[in-house]
Design a protein around this motif. Structure first.
Motif, PDB file in Angstrom:
ATOM      1  N   MET A  46      39.067  13.418  32.299  1.00  0.00           N
ATOM      2  CA  MET A  46      40.278  12.496  32.979  1.00  0.00           C
ATOM      3  C   MET A  46      41.285  13.252  31.953  1.00  0.00           C
ATOM      4  O   MET A  46      42.612  13.569  32.709  1.00  0.00           O
ATOM      5  N   LEU A  47      41.791  12.260  31.427  1.00  0.00           N
ATOM      6  CA  LEU A  47      42.519  12.321  30.698  1.00  0.00           C
ATOM      7  C   LEU A  47      43.569  13.850  29.889  1.00  0.00           C
ATOM      8  O   LEU A  47      44.111  13.615  30.432  1.00  0.00           O
ATOM      9  N   VAL A  48      42.408  14.936  29.698  1.00  0.00           N
ATOM     10  CA  VAL A  48      42.783  16.307  29.845  1.00  0.00           C
ATOM     11  C   VAL A  48      43.172  17.053  31.111  1.00  0.00           C
ATOM     12  O   VAL A  48      44.915  17.339  30.823  1.00  0.00           O
ATOM     13  N   LYS A  49      43.096  16.085  32.381  1.00  0.00           N
ATOM     14  CA  LYS A  49      43.493  16.582  33.580  1.00  0.00           C
ATOM     15  C   LYS A  49      44.541  15.886  33.817  1.00  0.00           C
ATOM     16  O   LYS A  49      45.837  16.599  34.546  1.00  0.00           O
ATOM     17  N   PHE A  50      44.839  14.838  33.525  1.00  0.00           N
ATOM     18  CA  PHE A  50      46.057  14.152  33.506  1.00  0.00           C
ATOM     19  C   PHE A  50      46.913  14.536  32.718  1.00  0.00           C
ATOM     20  O   PHE A  50      48.472  14.208  33.682  1.00  0.00           O
ATOM     21  N   THR A  69      50.023  24.424  22.719  1.00  0.00           N
ATOM     22  CA  THR A  69      48.838  24.341  21.525  1.00  0.00           C
ATOM     23  C   THR A  69      49.844  23.021  21.285  1.00  0.00           C
ATOM     24  O   THR A  69      48.516  22.278  20.607  1.00  0.00           O
ATOM     25  N   PHE A  70      50.784  22.414  20.776  1.00  0.00           N
ATOM     26  CA  PHE A  70      51.326  21.175  21.311  1.00  0.00           C
ATOM     27  C   PHE A  70      50.572  20.110  21.575  1.00  0.00           C
ATOM     28  O   PHE A  70      50.222  18.908  20.923  1.00  0.00           O
ATOM     29  N   PRO A  71      50.280  19.769  23.606  1.00  0.00           N
ATOM     30  CA  PRO A  71      50.108  19.111  23.589  1.00  0.00           C
ATOM     31  C   PRO A  71      48.047  19.217  23.019  1.00  0.00           C
ATOM     32  O   PRO A  71      47.780  17.483  23.529  1.00  0.00           O
ATOM     33  N   ARG A  72      47.491  20.041  22.969  1.00  0.00           N
ATOM     34  CA  ARG A  72      46.098  19.927  22.452  1.00  0.00           C
ATOM     35  C   ARG A  72      45.900  19.571  21.134  1.00  0.00           C
ATOM     36  O   ARG A  72      44.966  18.828  21.458  1.00  0.00           O
ATOM     37  N   TYR A  73      46.485  19.778  20.244  1.00  0.00           N
ATOM     38  CA  TYR A  73      46.910  18.808  19.093  1.00  0.00           C
ATOM     39  C   TYR A  73      47.430  17.306  19.204  1.00  0.00           C
ATOM     40  O   TYR A  73      46.353  16.940  18.725  1.00  0.00           O
TER      41      TYR A  73
END
Length: 144
Positions: A46-50, A69-73
């Motif tokens: 849910m955090l990743v979707k948010f 990529t930066f948000p994924r890091y």
């Protein structure tokens, strides 16, 4: 068969043939290591979707541009530090295929922060604010 009587070239050839035969047999029998999957944490998904919704695009998209990529890091770093989730699960949440990539992402996260990369710091602040907002909303929902 006495191996001492066989020439070196013949031993090398024999070794190659044995290796090939073992490879064929293993794949013919579909011998695989058993992998034990751990249950995924719904709150991490849910955090990743948010965060994707907050940024206005899907951060799990397979794209190497900085905006993805930066948000994924930042998310990988947060999930590794603040949850008891496995690397494989964290990798699946953020849309990467191999769990070892998570360590690489953490290393890049730390390097970009230590060098004060301006673009990365902007993304880090935005995503960190979204994470705080998400955690505050979840605490309020659990308390109700």
């Amino acid at each position: 068969m006495n191996l001492r009587e066989i020439k070196s070239d013949d031993l090398v050839s024999l070794r190659s043939k044995i290796t090939q035969e073992l490879f064929k047999r293993r794949h013919g029998l579909n011998v695989e290591k058993k992998r034990y999957k751990t249950p995924k944490m719904r709150s991490s998904e849910m955090l990743v979707k948010f965060i994707s919704k907050g940024l206005g695009y899907d951060i799990t998209m397979t794209n190497r541009r900085g905006r993805y990529t930066f948000p994924r890091y930042v998310v990988a770093n947060y999930l590794l530090i603040n949850t008891n989730d496995t690397l494989e699960n964290i990798a699946s949440y953020i849309g990467i295929t191999h769990h070892s990539t998570v360590y690489n992402m953490i290393e890049k996260h730390n390097n970009l922060l230590s060098t004060n990369d301006a673009e990365y710091i902007i993304y880090n602040d935005r995503v960190s604010n979204l994470i705080k907002e998400f955690t505050n909303n979840n605490k309020l929902q659990k308390a109700s």
